[in-house]
Scaffold this motif. Structure first.
Motif, mmCIF file in Angstrom:
data_model
loop_
_atom_site.group_PDB
_atom_site.id
_atom_site.type_symbol
_atom_site.label_atom_id
_atom_site.label_comp_id
_atom_site.label_asym_id
_atom_site.label_seq_id
_atom_site.Cartn_x
_atom_site.Cartn_y
_atom_site.Cartn_z
ATOM 1 N N TRP A 110 17.345 -71.030 26.648
ATOM 2 C CA TRP A 110 18.223 -69.859 26.557
ATOM 3 C C TRP A 110 17.468 -68.643 26.066
ATOM 4 N N TRP A 111 16.675 -68.868 25.070
ATOM 5 C CA TRP A 111 15.967 -67.710 24.519
ATOM 6 C C TRP A 111 14.478 -67.959 24.578
ATOM 7 N N GLU A 112 13.787 -67.038 25.232
ATOM 8 C CA GLU A 112 12.344 -67.137 25.306
ATOM 9 C C GLU A 112 11.792 -65.878 24.657
ATOM 10 N N TRP A 113 10.832 -66.057 23.737
ATOM 11 C CA TRP A 113 10.273 -64.855 23.082
ATOM 12 C C TRP A 113 9.290 -64.181 24.025
ATOM 13 N N SER A 114 9.777 -63.863 25.197
ATOM 14 C CA SER A 114 8.912 -63.176 26.147
ATOM 15 C C SER A 114 8.756 -61.735 25.674
ATOM 16 N N PRO A 115 7.622 -61.102 26.008
ATOM 17 C CA PRO A 115 7.392 -59.754 25.482
ATOM 18 C C PRO A 115 8.546 -58.814 25.785
ATOM 19 N N ARG A 116 9.057 -58.901 27.005
ATOM 20 C CA ARG A 116 10.073 -57.917 27.368
ATOM 21 C C ARG A 116 11.401 -58.166 26.641
ATOM 22 N N LEU A 117 11.789 -59.421 26.590
ATOM 23 C CA LEU A 117 13.053 -59.743 25.927
ATOM 24 C C LEU A 117 12.961 -59.414 24.432
ATOM 25 N N THR A 118 11.798 -59.710 23.856
ATOM 26 C CA THR A 118 11.608 -59.396 22.440
ATOM 27 C C THR A 118 11.668 -57.891 22.222
ATOM 28 N N LEU A 119 11.026 -57.156 23.109
ATOM 29 C CA LEU A 119 11.056 -55.701 23.000
ATOM 30 C C LEU A 119 12.496 -55.201 23.015
ATOM 31 N N PHE A 120 13.294 -55.793 23.917
ATOM 32 C CA PHE A 120 14.678 -55.324 23.998
ATOM 33 C C PHE A 120 15.487 -55.694 22.766
ATOM 34 N N ILE A 165 3.903 -56.383 20.348
ATOM 35 C CA ILE A 165 4.479 -57.640 20.848
ATOM 36 C C ILE A 165 3.577 -58.245 21.923
ATOM 37 N N ARG A 166 3.054 -57.391 22.777
ATOM 38 C CA ARG A 166 2.148 -57.869 23.820
ATOM 39 C C ARG A 166 0.951 -58.582 23.206
#
Ligand SMILES: Nc1ncnc2c1ncn2[C@@H]1O[C@H](COP(=O)(O)OP(=O)(O)OP(=O)(O)O)[C@@H](O)[C@H]1O
Ligand SMILES: [Mg+2]
Lengths: 230, 249, 222
Positions: A110-120, A165-166
């Motif tokens: 459900w939740w992935e600490w992907s750079p983009r999602l984290t940024l949002f 984050i990247r």
């Protein structure tokens, strides 16, 4: 009231938005081919990415409005910033809802600490803080001033948050995020995607105009009150 | 009435034109006009909430007017704030004192901010004249309200301002200190300092004034030279103008 | 420029008398550090890996506590107005408060860090220089933001809550970078990695020093 107060441009905007939205729905659900690996769930991409774009656009306008307010001290700029912030939070929320819906079948989480999602997620917090600040300050002039400062700081922060984050993700690579969004899109998918971007942009401006009109009538009411008091 | 307000032909020490201030949709000041020639003493009376403090805050650059113009000694405060700040001494509702510093340290701090020369000398003099010499090494925290007010007066006068803006300076002072303050103000007036004082004390206010104004609901409803004011009658005049209403602005 | 030091002198003097800020930050951060220790099973290996994160969170929480106070003095007796009445550049007020906060937090760090390394069994002596660099840059970063925001939060209805709410999301880059840089130092990942993180903190510090410099005036001017 609707017809009287709106300029022809606003009416054109309303009509254009409605039409493009219908066309966009058609493109997304009928015209665009189904993605082979991900299936229908990939169609959420046409909502997800444009929402992200609109959120950025909105936060940029918060920034512009904030600078404008501090510079000119005109309530108008503050209203623009405030309205854009609300819409931005709305679309950032959409990004974070559509992201996991897409990610669940694809990444199996459900939740992935992907750079983009984290940024949002961070952006979302920044602009939620912006809204809270507005409501916790007494006096509209002061609240506008503080919000403008925070709106500037928050926006300047975005690229730095993004970079950090990247860098953080590079060190701890996530399990399976193969097949980036843009890679090898079918031409029809591309058409749909760009049309969707366009539609969401129109939708944003329509919402902004509506929100501003609401704000203006609130101000007009208080102006009237002031005149009566005078 | 506007005749009596626009008086001096030379540059006025304080010139206010069409000054308004709103808070949200509430007016605190509504198109105020007046002029005060250099060296004169203006006393402003008015009920609570009339806008007196707001006027002083605008003149002292603490807040911006919503509209209208202010000029002090030929300087527009909103354009050259630092120039005007050097020339004004302000006593406000609050004392602006740091509780954890001693009387002396407070004065030293403000004196340095204003770049006062011969600071130690001046502090010693002024502290003695407000009668705090024995307490000068004590923290302000341990002072009574009246003692703090005395120190606040010292603070406002330390940099030898040419324009004084006083918001209820008698607050908390005992008889003795109040007499002392009146004495200083008289002295300062004779040394060509312009003073604008807000007070609720009719007696003292009239005693000192060259001009008298009454502010009510953000408007100047009375503005006269002292010699045109019938002193024995003033109380009635005042109540007739403002006192008949229970609720203020 | 001299106004900065006049205000600094006043704040240091006042703190020297009460020791309010430094003591409360100190006690708070030591307690938090100890309590974090209990969130791991005794003798766990994880604790060393998590130490940089715990260290920075502890420091940020403690400094928020302290920075919240820095304008309370000014506002409560109307002293801020006294400052505003003086012919003092508004940014001098910001710079002096920044310096004050930075000095106090650094003092706290100088005490906390050695104790922290003892509690968490970290070897820090041989990398003290590198750690000092990270501490300096990171602390400067969140103090720059914290000083600016505490001038805002002191004027809100919920002072104590508002500062962290404003501060945390904006200072996330500082937290990420400082934690990672500290990890890099403790795990001896080399200068290359360390510099990668520090670069970003430097960028953050410079950009926000500029932004704060230009916006502070708008916070305190009415
Ligand atoms: N910061 C503020 N926000 C909103 N309204 C304010 C503010 N400051 C003053 N006002 C309003 O402006 C009006 C004038 O206030 P002001 O403080 O100038 O009165 P005043 O004449 O000094 O009264 P007092 O004799 O009680 O000191 C009042 O109605 C008050 O409610
Ligand atoms: Mg008042």
């Amino acid at each position: 009231m609707d017809n009287k107060s709106s300029s022809p441009w606003v009416r054109i905007l309303v009509v254009a938005t409605l039409i493009t939205m219908l066309v966009d729905l058609y493109l997304i659900f009928e015209f665009a081919p189904t993605e082979r690996a991900m299936g229908h769930v990939q169609r959420i991409f046409y909502f997800h990415v444009p929402s992200a774009w609109v959120a950025f656009l909105a936060f940029f306008i918060v920034f512009i409005g904030s600078v404008g307010y501090l510079w000119k001290r005109d309530r108008k700029y503050d209203m623009i910033a405030h309205s854009a912030a609300e819409i931005g939070v709305l679309f950032a929320t959409l990004v974070m809802i559509t992201g996991p819906i897409w990610g669940r079948p694809v990444w199996n989480t459900w939740w992935e600490w992907s750079p983009r999602l984290t940024l949002f997620l961070v952006l979302w917090f920044i602009y939620i803080a912006y809204m809270m600040l507005r409501s916790f300050v007494e006096g509209e002039e002061r609240s506008a001033r503080f919000a403008a400062v925070f709106g500037i700081v928050g926006f300047v922060d975005v690229p730095i948050v993004h970079l950090s984050i990247r860098l953080w993700r590079d060190i701890h690579p996530s399990p399976v995020i193969a097949g980036g969004d843009g890679s090898g899109l079918h031409p029809d998918m591309k058409i749909t995607f760009f049309f969707s971007l366009f539609t969401f942009t129109l939708l944003f401006f329509w919402l902004l105009v509506q929100r501003l009109r609401l704000e203006k009538s609130t101000v007009a009411t208080s102006e009237l009150k002031k005149q009566i008091a005078y | 009435m506007s005749d009596s307000i626009a008086s001096g032909s030379q540059t006025a020490a304080i010139k206010v034109h069409g000054l308004s201030k709103t808070f949200g949709n509430q007016f605190a000041l509504r198109k105020i006009d007046f002029e005060l020639p250099p060296g004169e003493f203006l006393t402003i009376f008015g009920p609570n909430g009339a806008g007196k403090t707001t006027l002083i805050r605008i003149l002292s650059t603490l807040t911006h007017a919503s509209s209208g113009e202010v000029e002090m000694g030929g300087i527009v405060p909103s354009k050259e704030p630092d120039k005007i700040r050097r020339q004004i001494g302000v006593i406000g509702h609050q004392t602006y004192l740091y509780e954890n510093l001693t009387a002396e340290e407070n004065l030293k701090f403000y004196g340095r901010l204003y770049g006062v020369t011969d600071l130690d000398q001046k502090i010693a003099t002024i502290i003695a004249s407000v009668g705090l010499r024995l307490r000068r090494r004590d923290c302000v925290r341990t002072f009574s309200r009246g003692m703090q007010q005395r120190l606040a007066i010292a603070r406002a006068l330390l940099h030898e301002p040419t324009i004084l803006l006083l918001d209820e300076p008698y607050t908390g002072l005992d008889q003795h200190a109040a007499e002392m303050l009146s004495g200083w103000l008289r002295e300062l007036r004779s040394s060509q300092r312009t003073t604008l004082m807000v007070t609720h004390d009719l007696e003292r206010g009239i005693d000192l004034a060259d001009r008298i104004a009454i502010l009510k609901k953000g408007r100047i409803v009375f503005y006269e030279k002292r010699e045109n004011v019938d002193r024995s009658n003033f109380k009635q005049t005042y109540y007739k103008l403002v006192g008949d209403e229970q609720n203020t602005a | 420029m001299s106004a900065v030091f006049v205000i600094l002198w006043k704040d240091l003097l006042s703190e020297f008398r009460t020791k309010e800020m430094v003591l409360s930050m100190l006690v708070f951060s030591l307690m938090v550090a100890v309590i974090f220790n209990f969130s791991f099973p005794p003798g766990s290996e994880f604790i060393q890996q998590a130490a940089p994160g715990i260290l920075w969170m502890t420091l940020v929480f403690a400094s928020l506590l302290g920075m919240n106070r820095s304008f309370v003095y000014e506002v409560d007796k109307g002293c801020m107005q006294g400052l505003m009445l003086a012919p003092v550049n508004r940014t001098a007020i910001y710079l002096s408060k920044l310096l004050v906060n930075f000095i106090f937090i650094t003092i706290v760090e100088l005490v906390v860090l050695p104790l922290f390394s003892v509690f968490f069994k970290l070897e820090v002596l041989h990398v003290a220089g590198q750690l000092a660099l990270i501490m300096f840059l990171g602390t400067l970063g969140f103090t720059i933001i914290g000083t600016l925001f505490s001038a805002i939060s002191v004027n809100t209805k919920t002072r104590e809550v508002m500062l962290p709410i404003l501060h945390f999301p904006v200072s996330i880059p500082i937290i990420i970078c400082s934690v990672q840089a500290t990890t890099a130092v403790l795990q001896e990942q080399g200068w290359q990695v360390l510099w990668g993180w520090c670069k970003l903190i430097v960028v953050f510090d410079i950009i926000f020093l500029i932004v704060a410099y230009f916006t502070f005036e708008f916070i305190i001017e009415e």
